[in-house]
Each structure stands twice: as C-alpha cells, then as structure tokens.
Design an enzyme around this catalytic site. Sequence first.
Site, PDB file in Angstrom:
ATOM      1  CB  ALA A  32     -21.623 -27.152  56.089  1.00 31.84           C
ATOM      2  CG  LEU A  33     -17.755 -26.671  51.154  1.00 34.47           C
ATOM      3  CD1 LEU A  33     -16.785 -27.105  50.048  1.00 34.47           C
ATOM      4  CD2 LEU A  33     -17.188 -25.466  51.908  1.00 34.47           C
ATOM      5  CG  HIS A  34     -22.953 -21.969  51.179  1.00 36.19           C
ATOM      6  ND1 HIS A  34     -22.331 -20.866  50.635  1.00 36.19           N
ATOM      7  CD2 HIS A  34     -22.784 -21.861  52.522  1.00 36.19           C
ATOM      8  CE1 HIS A  34     -21.836 -20.120  51.607  1.00 36.19           C
ATOM      9  NE2 HIS A  34     -22.087 -20.710  52.770  1.00 36.19           N
ATOM     10  N   GLY A  36     -21.787 -19.944  47.860  1.00 41.11           N
ATOM     11  CA  GLY A  36     -20.936 -18.820  48.291  1.00 41.11           C
ATOM     12  C   GLY A  36     -19.486 -19.268  48.391  1.00 41.11           C
ATOM     13  CG  HIS A  37     -18.256 -22.153  51.339  1.00 42.65           C
ATOM     14  ND1 HIS A  37     -19.385 -22.740  51.855  1.00 42.65           N
ATOM     15  CD2 HIS A  37     -17.657 -21.536  52.386  1.00 42.65           C
ATOM     16  CE1 HIS A  37     -19.460 -22.498  53.162  1.00 42.65           C
ATOM     17  NE2 HIS A  37     -18.428 -21.763  53.506  1.00 42.65           N
ATOM     18  CE  LYS A 149     -23.435 -14.999  56.124  1.00 41.07           C
ATOM     19  NZ  LYS A 149     -22.613 -15.735  57.039  1.00 41.07           N
ATOM     20  CD  GLN A 153     -13.505 -15.037  59.007  1.00 38.64           C
ATOM     21  OE1 GLN A 153     -13.687 -15.735  60.004  1.00 38.64           O
ATOM     22  NE2 GLN A 153     -13.840 -15.450  57.806  1.00 38.64           N
ATOM     23  CB  SER A 186     -22.268 -23.631  56.941  1.00 37.48           C
ATOM     24  OG  SER A 186     -21.282 -23.386  55.975  1.00 37.48           O
ATOM     25  NE  ARG A 187     -22.995 -20.484  63.134  1.00 39.43           N
ATOM     26  CZ  ARG A 187     -21.744 -20.109  62.895  1.00 39.43           C
ATOM     27  NH1 ARG A 187     -21.454 -19.482  61.772  1.00 39.43           N
ATOM     28  NH2 ARG A 187     -20.779 -20.342  63.765  1.00 39.43           N
TER      29      ARG A 187
HETATM   30  P1  AMP Z   1     -17.064 -20.467  56.615  1.00 42.40           P
HETATM   31  O1  AMP Z   1     -17.013 -21.870  56.100  1.00 42.40           O
HETATM   32  O2  AMP Z   1     -18.415 -20.015  57.022  1.00 42.40           O
HETATM   33  O3  AMP Z   1     -15.982 -20.187  57.620  1.00 42.40           O
HETATM   34  O4  AMP Z   1     -16.727 -19.547  55.367  1.00 42.40           O
HETATM   35  C1  AMP Z   1     -15.557 -19.735  54.607  1.00 42.40           C
HETATM   36  C2  AMP Z   1     -15.387 -18.550  53.700  1.00 42.40           C
HETATM   37  O5  AMP Z   1     -16.513 -18.433  52.832  1.00 42.40           O
HETATM   38  C3  AMP Z   1     -15.289 -17.227  54.491  1.00 42.40           C
HETATM   39  O6  AMP Z   1     -14.324 -16.393  53.877  1.00 42.40           O
HETATM   40  C4  AMP Z   1     -16.679 -16.671  54.329  1.00 42.40           C
HETATM   41  O7  AMP Z   1     -16.747 -15.266  54.440  1.00 42.40           O
HETATM   42  C5  AMP Z   1     -17.038 -17.126  52.929  1.00 42.40           C
HETATM   43  N1  AMP Z   1     -18.492 -17.133  52.752  1.00 42.40           N
HETATM   44  C6  AMP Z   1     -19.425 -17.620  53.625  1.00 42.40           C
HETATM   45  N2  AMP Z   1     -20.675 -17.389  53.158  1.00 42.40           N
HETATM   46  C7  AMP Z   1     -20.531 -16.735  51.978  1.00 42.40           C
HETATM   47  C8  AMP Z   1     -21.452 -16.217  51.015  1.00 42.40           C
HETATM   48  N3  AMP Z   1     -22.771 -16.299  51.188  1.00 42.40           N
HETATM   49  N4  AMP Z   1     -20.947 -15.600  49.923  1.00 42.40           N
HETATM   50  C9  AMP Z   1     -19.599 -15.493  49.732  1.00 42.40           C
HETATM   51  N5  AMP Z   1     -18.682 -15.965  50.605  1.00 42.40           N
HETATM   52  C10 AMP Z   1     -19.127 -16.581  51.709  1.00 42.40           C
END
Ligand code: AMP
Length: 279
Positions: A32-34, A36-37, A149, A153, A186-187
């Site tokens: 569910a990429l954005h 930030g990813h 973020k 973790q 993603s949420r």
């Molecule tokens: P997730 O898919 O939520 O597990 O996130 C995967 C990676 O993307 C993790 O290292 C998160 O910390 C990072 N991430 C999530 N949201 C953001 C954001 N808004 N900006 C930068 N990195 C992010």
Amino acid sequence: MQIFHTITSLQNFLKSQRLLGHSVGFVPTMGALHQGHLSLIETSKSQNDLTVCSIFVNPTQFNNPHDLAVYPRTLEADCEMLESVGCDVVFAPSAEEMYPTLPNLKFDFGDLERVMEGQFRPGHFNGVGIVVSKLFNIVQPDAAYFGQKDLQQCAVINRLVKDLSFSLKLNICPTLREKDGLAMSSRNRNLSPEQRLNAPAIYKALQGASGILKSGESSEKAKSFVSKQLSAVDGIELEYFEISNFDTLQPIDEYLEGKTALCIAAFMGKTRLIDNVII
Ligand code: AMP
C-alpha cells in the site's frame, strides 16, 4: 523490474548480481505504497547498484486481528509505483512462503519494547524482529532503509543488527508528510473523509508540544497541551504521548536539546496512527 514470489528465485537472481559485483540496497515494506516508501527506494537507488523492495503484510507483527484484516493490499498498484521510480526488484512472498512453519523463536528487546508501541501492541516487536531477520537473511543486503516515522522500530532493528551481527548498514530516512502535515501512512487509506480532515491535528499537537518544550516550559505542560488539543478534535482518541530520550526511547522529564523524541499514537475510529518528531 523483476518481481519474485519465492525465496529461491529471488536468491538465484541476487547471487548472479553479486557475482557482477553489484551492491544491494533493501527496503522492507508491507505495501500500500505512498511517497514515503518511494523516498526510501530513491535513497537506496542513489547509494546502491541494485534496490530490492519487499512487500509482505507480516501476520506475526499484528496484535490486533482487525488491523491485519483491513490492512490495505494493493500489489499491482504498488508494482507500478515501484517501476516508476526505477526500483530493480520486488519480493512479494506469500505467508506460506515466509512461514512454512510458525517460528517458536521469541525476541525480547528489553526496555526498548516496554514502552509505547511495545507496551500497547504486545508481541509486535517480536513479529518485527522475526520478519526483518528472515528478510535480511534472504536478501543479504549491503544496506537497509527504514523510516523515522516508525522510530521505535528503527531502534529495535538497530539493536537486532548489532545483537545478531547482520553485516549491513542501517539507514534511517526522514518522515514524508502530506501538505497538511499528516505523516504519510498506508493506514491513512482507511480514514473516512471526515477523519482524514481531522487527522492533521496529530502532527499539530506534536508541533505545539515542541514549541512548549523549546520555550523552556515543563513536560507536564506539553503533555496536558497535547491531551487537551486532541480531546477537542472529533473522532480522535489519544493512546499515548511520550517525551523520550531519542537514543533509548525511555521517558524523560526534561527537554534535552536535539535528543528529545516526541512520540504519539492515536485512534481515529478503528484506524491507529503514529507519528513523532525529534527536537
Ligand atoms: P510499512 O509499509 O508501513 O511497514 O513501512 C515500510 C517502511 O517505510 C518503514 O521503514 C517505514 O518507517 C517507512 N515509512 C512509512 N511511512 C513513511 C513516511 N511517511 N515517510 C518515510 N518513511 C515511511
């Protein structure tokens, strides 16, 4: 861009790349990429010959079955986004591929997981430790990229890398935000239009608390500000707001310039959002 669903096919490809002397950067995600990813992918691309992104909604890190059930899954759109920024490899395994048997192994990150996310999501960091260890062993990257973020973790994974001697460089990248300040997540897709409108109040509360602490006022004042600010917003329920030492993530009573993390978790309906700033 190559897409692999099995460990063996990914590893065969990566072996051939390593023989060519190519360095590997790795970005683990739950999809569910954005943007930030994508910023992590771009950073990895700028520092490595090859960038691998994993997409796996890891069941062992969800303590709440509802959260797991409604976690958005958008593999096709994710792959299009990854292709558009020049990601080289996607690893999207099934749960059976990652967990032919469920591990009995348990991680305990000590004080690091007695606070905040560890406290409110029991077992969460055990699941994170297991999946990240497995992914590091599968991909064997030279460098891995995580977002600030998820600050706690990052601290847990830093410990994991040290304690298990993973030979890779850990990189923590800044949080990307929407124009109104809401941390990309993603949420956020699960928010109703009204919840989405109110969600930036979380970051605004963090900014307000930062101002209070920087102006020399007490941590109690900052805490009561945050709880008052958020209780005034429809549909937000504060779970925790902590003022912590940035390194240890343990609560502190006094503001330490440059070393203070303000961390927050709040529910909007059933959607749980987290954010933090370092001041
Ligand atoms: P997730 O898919 O939520 O597990 O996130 C995967 C990676 O993307 C993790 O290292 C998160 O910390 C990072 N991430 C999530 N949201 C953001 C954001 N808004 N900006 C930068 N990195 C992010």
